[in-house]
Scaffold this motif. Structure first.
Motif, PDB file in Angstrom:
ATOM      1  N   VAL A 117       0.864  -1.184   0.000  1.00  0.00           N
ATOM      2  CA  VAL A 117       0.000   0.000   0.000  1.00  0.00           C
ATOM      3  C   VAL A 117       0.900   1.233   0.000  1.00  0.00           C
ATOM      4  O   VAL A 117       0.763   2.132  -0.845  1.00  0.00           O
ATOM      5  N   MET A 118       1.847   1.254   0.934  1.00  0.00           N
ATOM      6  CA  MET A 118       2.720   2.427   1.050  1.00  0.00           C
ATOM      7  C   MET A 118       3.618   2.590  -0.166  1.00  0.00           C
ATOM      8  O   MET A 118       3.778   3.705  -0.672  1.00  0.00           O
ATOM      9  N   ALA A 119       4.193   1.500  -0.662  1.00  0.00           N
ATOM     10  CA  ALA A 119       5.090   1.597  -1.819  1.00  0.00           C
ATOM     11  C   ALA A 119       4.346   2.136  -3.042  1.00  0.00           C
ATOM     12  O   ALA A 119       4.882   2.956  -3.794  1.00  0.00           O
ATOM     13  N   THR A 120       3.122   1.677  -3.229  1.00  0.00           N
ATOM     14  CA  THR A 120       2.328   2.143  -4.363  1.00  0.00           C
ATOM     15  C   THR A 120       2.006   3.627  -4.227  1.00  0.00           C
ATOM     16  O   THR A 120       2.119   4.393  -5.194  1.00  0.00           O
ATOM     17  N   LEU A 121       1.618   4.047  -3.032  1.00  0.00           N
ATOM     18  CA  LEU A 121       1.312   5.466  -2.812  1.00  0.00           C
ATOM     19  C   LEU A 121       2.561   6.331  -2.941  1.00  0.00           C
ATOM     20  O   LEU A 121       2.531   7.388  -3.585  1.00  0.00           O
ATOM     21  N   ILE A 122       3.653   5.879  -2.350  1.00  0.00           N
ATOM     22  CA  ILE A 122       4.909   6.634  -2.459  1.00  0.00           C
ATOM     23  C   ILE A 122       5.319   6.738  -3.924  1.00  0.00           C
ATOM     24  O   ILE A 122       5.723   7.803  -4.397  1.00  0.00           O
ATOM     25  N   GLY A 123       5.202   5.626  -4.643  1.00  0.00           N
ATOM     26  CA  GLY A 123       5.567   5.629  -6.060  1.00  0.00           C
ATOM     27  C   GLY A 123       4.738   6.596  -6.881  1.00  0.00           C
ATOM     28  O   GLY A 123       5.224   7.203  -7.833  1.00  0.00           O
ATOM     29  N   HIS A 124       3.468   6.744  -6.509  1.00  0.00           N
ATOM     30  CA  HIS A 124       2.604   7.667  -7.254  1.00  0.00           C
ATOM     31  C   HIS A 124       2.874   9.126  -6.874  1.00  0.00           C
ATOM     32  O   HIS A 124       3.022   9.980  -7.750  1.00  0.00           O
ATOM     33  N   PHE A 134       9.546   0.380  -3.432  1.00  0.00           N
ATOM     34  CA  PHE A 134       9.201  -0.945  -3.927  1.00  0.00           C
ATOM     35  C   PHE A 134      10.171  -1.997  -3.383  1.00  0.00           C
ATOM     36  O   PHE A 134       9.764  -3.078  -2.960  1.00  0.00           O
ATOM     37  N   MET A 135      11.464  -1.685  -3.395  1.00  0.00           N
ATOM     38  CA  MET A 135      12.470  -2.623  -2.860  1.00  0.00           C
ATOM     39  C   MET A 135      12.241  -2.860  -1.371  1.00  0.00           C
ATOM     40  O   MET A 135      12.350  -3.992  -0.884  1.00  0.00           O
ATOM     41  N   TRP A 136      11.912  -1.798  -0.645  1.00  0.00           N
ATOM     42  CA  TRP A 136      11.645  -1.921   0.790  1.00  0.00           C
ATOM     43  C   TRP A 136      10.439  -2.840   1.021  1.00  0.00           C
ATOM     44  O   TRP A 136      10.490  -3.740   1.857  1.00  0.00           O
ATOM     45  N   ALA A 163      -1.164  -3.224  -3.405  1.00  0.00           N
ATOM     46  CA  ALA A 163      -1.092  -2.335  -4.568  1.00  0.00           C
ATOM     47  C   ALA A 163      -2.494  -2.021  -5.092  1.00  0.00           C
ATOM     48  O   ALA A 163      -2.786  -0.878  -5.469  1.00  0.00           O
ATOM     49  N   SER A 164      -3.365  -3.014  -5.077  1.00  0.00           N
ATOM     50  CA  SER A 164      -4.737  -2.806  -5.555  1.00  0.00           C
ATOM     51  C   SER A 164      -5.502  -1.835  -4.662  1.00  0.00           C
ATOM     52  O   SER A 164      -6.201  -0.940  -5.163  1.00  0.00           O
ATOM     53  N   CYS A 165      -5.381  -1.998  -3.363  1.00  0.00           N
ATOM     54  CA  CYS A 165      -6.094  -1.101  -2.431  1.00  0.00           C
ATOM     55  C   CYS A 165      -5.598   0.332  -2.560  1.00  0.00           C
ATOM     56  O   CYS A 165      -6.393   1.277  -2.519  1.00  0.00           O
ATOM     57  N   ALA A 166      -4.302   0.503  -2.739  1.00  0.00           N
ATOM     58  CA  ALA A 166      -3.759   1.855  -2.924  1.00  0.00           C
ATOM     59  C   ALA A 166      -4.286   2.465  -4.217  1.00  0.00           C
ATOM     60  O   ALA A 166      -4.679   3.636  -4.244  1.00  0.00           O
ATOM     61  N   THR A 167      -4.315   1.686  -5.279  1.00  0.00           N
ATOM     62  CA  THR A 167      -4.807   2.172  -6.571  1.00  0.00           C
ATOM     63  C   THR A 167      -6.286   2.529  -6.484  1.00  0.00           C
ATOM     64  O   THR A 167      -6.707   3.589  -6.977  1.00  0.00           O
ATOM     65  N   ILE A 168      -7.070   1.677  -5.852  1.00  0.00           N
ATOM     66  CA  ILE A 168      -8.505   1.953  -5.689  1.00  0.00           C
ATOM     67  C   ILE A 168      -8.724   3.225  -4.880  1.00  0.00           C
ATOM     68  O   ILE A 168      -9.581   4.050  -5.222  1.00  0.00           O
ATOM     69  N   SER A 169      -7.932   3.406  -3.824  1.00  0.00           N
ATOM     70  CA  SER A 169      -8.099   4.615  -2.995  1.00  0.00           C
ATOM     71  C   SER A 169      -7.821   5.869  -3.799  1.00  0.00           C
ATOM     72  O   SER A 169      -8.548   6.856  -3.685  1.00  0.00           O
TER      73      SER A 169
END
Length: 177
Positions: A117-124, A134-136, A163-169
Protein backbone atom coordinates in the motif's frame (compact mmCIF):
# COMPACT_ATOMS: atom_id res chain seq x y z
CA UNK A 1 -9.18 -27.92 -3.90
CA UNK A 2 -7.06 -30.23 -6.08
CA UNK A 3 -5.63 -27.28 -7.99
CA UNK A 4 -4.35 -25.72 -4.78
CA UNK A 5 -2.40 -28.81 -3.63
CA UNK A 6 0.51 -28.37 -6.07
CA UNK A 7 0.83 -24.72 -5.06
CA UNK A 8 0.83 -25.69 -1.38
CA UNK A 9 3.56 -28.26 -2.04
CA UNK A 10 5.70 -25.71 -3.84
CA UNK A 11 5.11 -23.21 -1.02
CA UNK A 12 6.18 -25.71 1.62
CA UNK A 13 9.26 -26.78 -0.38
CA UNK A 14 10.25 -23.11 -0.87
CA UNK A 15 9.81 -22.42 2.85
CA UNK A 16 11.97 -25.41 3.70
CA UNK A 17 14.65 -24.17 1.30
CA UNK A 18 14.53 -20.70 2.90
CA UNK A 19 14.58 -21.92 6.50
CA UNK A 20 16.81 -25.00 6.51
CA UNK A 21 20.29 -23.75 5.77
CA UNK A 22 23.30 -23.09 7.95
CA UNK A 23 22.91 -19.31 7.75
CA UNK A 24 19.28 -19.22 8.93
CA UNK A 25 20.12 -17.62 12.30
CA UNK A 26 22.01 -14.59 10.91
CA UNK A 27 19.47 -14.23 8.10
CA UNK A 28 16.69 -14.27 10.70
CA UNK A 29 18.34 -11.44 12.67
CA UNK A 30 18.47 -9.25 9.56
CA UNK A 31 14.96 -10.31 8.56
CA UNK A 32 13.59 -9.33 11.99
CA UNK A 33 14.96 -5.81 11.59
CA UNK A 34 13.53 -5.50 8.07
CA UNK A 35 10.17 -6.95 9.11
CA UNK A 36 9.99 -4.53 12.05
CA UNK A 37 10.04 -1.60 9.63
CA UNK A 38 6.70 -2.92 8.35
CA UNK A 39 4.99 -2.98 11.77
CA UNK A 40 3.13 0.25 11.01
CA UNK A 41 4.97 2.99 12.87
CA UNK A 42 6.76 4.22 9.74
CA UNK A 43 3.49 4.45 7.81
CA UNK A 44 2.12 6.88 10.36
CA UNK A 45 5.40 8.80 10.30
CA UNK A 46 5.40 9.01 6.47
CA UNK A 47 1.80 10.23 6.47
CA UNK A 48 2.42 12.81 9.18
CA UNK A 49 5.56 14.14 7.49
CA UNK A 50 3.86 14.32 4.09
CA UNK A 51 0.95 16.20 5.64
CA UNK A 52 3.18 18.54 7.67
CA UNK A 53 5.65 19.52 4.96
CA UNK A 54 4.03 18.51 1.69
CA UNK A 55 1.24 21.06 1.33
CA UNK A 56 -1.76 19.86 -0.66
CA UNK A 57 0.35 17.11 -2.25
CA UNK A 58 1.18 15.77 1.21
CA UNK A 59 -2.44 16.06 2.30
CA UNK A 60 -3.51 14.06 -0.75
CA UNK A 61 -0.89 11.41 0.09
CA UNK A 62 -2.19 11.16 3.66
CA UNK A 63 -5.83 11.01 2.50
CA UNK A 64 -5.05 8.31 -0.05
CA UNK A 65 -3.21 6.33 2.62
CA UNK A 66 -6.06 6.54 5.08
CA UNK A 67 -8.60 5.48 2.45
CA UNK A 68 -6.31 2.68 1.22
CA UNK A 69 -5.92 1.25 4.71
CA UNK A 70 -9.67 1.62 5.34
CA UNK A 71 -10.21 -0.55 2.26
CA UNK A 72 -7.32 -2.94 2.91
CA UNK A 73 -7.88 -3.87 6.54
CA UNK A 74 -11.40 -5.36 6.25
CA UNK A 75 -10.44 -7.25 3.09
CA UNK A 76 -7.28 -8.53 4.76
CA UNK A 77 -9.19 -9.79 7.81
CA UNK A 78 -11.92 -11.32 5.66
CA UNK A 79 -9.38 -13.21 3.53
CA UNK A 80 -7.29 -14.29 6.50
CA UNK A 81 -10.26 -15.62 8.42
CA UNK A 82 -11.90 -17.17 5.35
CA UNK A 83 -8.87 -19.10 4.10
CA UNK A 84 -7.56 -19.92 7.60
CA UNK A 85 -4.29 -21.06 6.08
CA UNK A 86 -1.93 -22.47 8.63
CA UNK A 87 1.55 -21.02 8.94
CA UNK A 88 4.67 -22.85 7.70
CA UNK A 89 5.83 -24.12 11.07
CA UNK A 90 2.41 -25.69 11.67
CA UNK A 91 2.68 -27.75 8.48
CA UNK A 92 6.13 -29.18 8.99
CA UNK A 93 7.76 -30.25 12.25
CA UNK A 94 11.20 -29.38 10.85
CA UNK A 95 10.36 -25.71 10.26
CA UNK A 96 10.82 -23.15 12.99
CA UNK A 97 9.47 -19.61 13.01
CA UNK A 98 11.93 -17.03 14.25
CA UNK A 99 9.19 -14.73 15.53
CA UNK A 100 5.71 -15.11 16.97
CA UNK A 101 3.15 -13.78 14.50
CA UNK A 102 0.51 -11.36 15.75
CA UNK A 103 -2.37 -13.47 14.45
CA UNK A 104 -3.15 -17.08 13.72
CA UNK A 105 -3.36 -17.48 9.95
CA UNK A 106 -0.93 -16.78 7.15
CA UNK A 107 -2.85 -15.81 3.98
CA UNK A 108 -2.39 -12.98 3.05
CA UNK A 109 0.71 -11.48 4.63
CA UNK A 110 -0.46 -8.33 6.41
CA UNK A 111 3.03 -6.85 6.61
CA UNK A 112 3.47 -7.29 2.87
CA UNK A 113 0.00 -5.93 2.11
CA UNK A 114 0.62 -2.76 4.13
CA UNK A 115 4.12 -2.32 2.71
CA UNK A 116 2.77 -2.47 -0.85
CA UNK A 117 0.00 0.00 0.00
CA UNK A 118 2.72 2.43 1.05
CA UNK A 119 5.09 1.60 -1.82
CA UNK A 120 2.33 2.14 -4.36
CA UNK A 121 1.31 5.47 -2.81
CA UNK A 122 4.91 6.63 -2.46
CA UNK A 123 5.57 5.63 -6.06
CA UNK A 124 2.60 7.67 -7.25
CA UNK A 125 3.03 10.78 -5.12
CA UNK A 126 6.85 10.76 -4.96
CA UNK A 127 8.01 9.01 -8.16
CA UNK A 128 11.69 9.62 -7.45
CA UNK A 129 11.33 7.37 -4.40
CA UNK A 130 9.43 4.58 -6.14
CA UNK A 131 12.36 2.18 -6.61
CA UNK A 132 13.43 2.46 -2.99
CA UNK A 133 9.84 2.09 -1.72
CA UNK A 134 9.20 -0.95 -3.93
CA UNK A 135 12.47 -2.62 -2.86
CA UNK A 136 11.64 -1.92 0.79
CA UNK A 137 8.19 -3.50 0.39
CA UNK A 138 9.70 -6.52 -1.39
CA UNK A 139 12.27 -6.90 1.39
CA UNK A 140 9.51 -6.87 4.00
CA UNK A 141 7.69 -9.64 2.14
CA UNK A 142 10.90 -11.64 1.79
CA UNK A 143 11.67 -11.17 5.47
CA UNK A 144 8.30 -12.63 6.43
CA UNK A 145 9.16 -15.79 4.46
CA UNK A 146 12.69 -15.96 5.91
CA UNK A 147 11.25 -15.63 9.43
CA UNK A 148 9.07 -18.68 8.80
CA UNK A 149 5.69 -17.01 9.31
CA UNK A 150 4.54 -16.82 5.67
CA UNK A 151 4.62 -18.76 2.45
CA UNK A 152 5.64 -17.27 -0.88
CA UNK A 153 2.01 -17.13 -2.10
CA UNK A 154 0.97 -15.30 1.10
CA UNK A 155 3.46 -12.59 0.19
CA UNK A 156 2.50 -12.48 -3.50
CA UNK A 157 -1.20 -12.16 -2.67
CA UNK A 158 -0.39 -9.54 -0.02
CA UNK A 159 1.58 -7.48 -2.57
CA UNK A 160 -1.28 -7.65 -5.08
CA UNK A 161 -3.84 -6.75 -2.42
CA UNK A 162 -1.79 -3.81 -1.13
CA UNK A 163 -1.09 -2.33 -4.57
CA UNK A 164 -4.74 -2.81 -5.56
CA UNK A 165 -6.09 -1.10 -2.43
CA UNK A 166 -3.76 1.85 -2.92
CA UNK A 167 -4.81 2.17 -6.57
CA UNK A 168 -8.51 1.95 -5.69
CA UNK A 169 -8.10 4.61 -3.00
CA UNK A 170 -6.49 7.01 -5.45
CA UNK A 171 -9.25 6.36 -7.97
CA UNK A 172 -11.93 6.99 -5.34
CA UNK A 173 -10.26 10.26 -4.37
CA UNK A 174 -9.88 11.33 -7.99
CA UNK A 175 -6.10 11.27 -7.87
CA UNK A 176 -4.69 10.85 -11.37
CA UNK A 177 -3.54 7.20 -11.42
Amino acid sequence: MKTIKPIAKIDLAFSMLCLQHRFNQPVARISKAISHTGDGHLYALFGALAWAIGGSHGSNFLSAGLVAFAIELPIYWLLKNSFQRRRPQELSPVLTAFITPSDRYSLPSGHTTAAFVMATLIGHFYPDCYSVAFMWAALIGSARILLGVHFLTDVIIGAILGASCATISMQLLGVNV
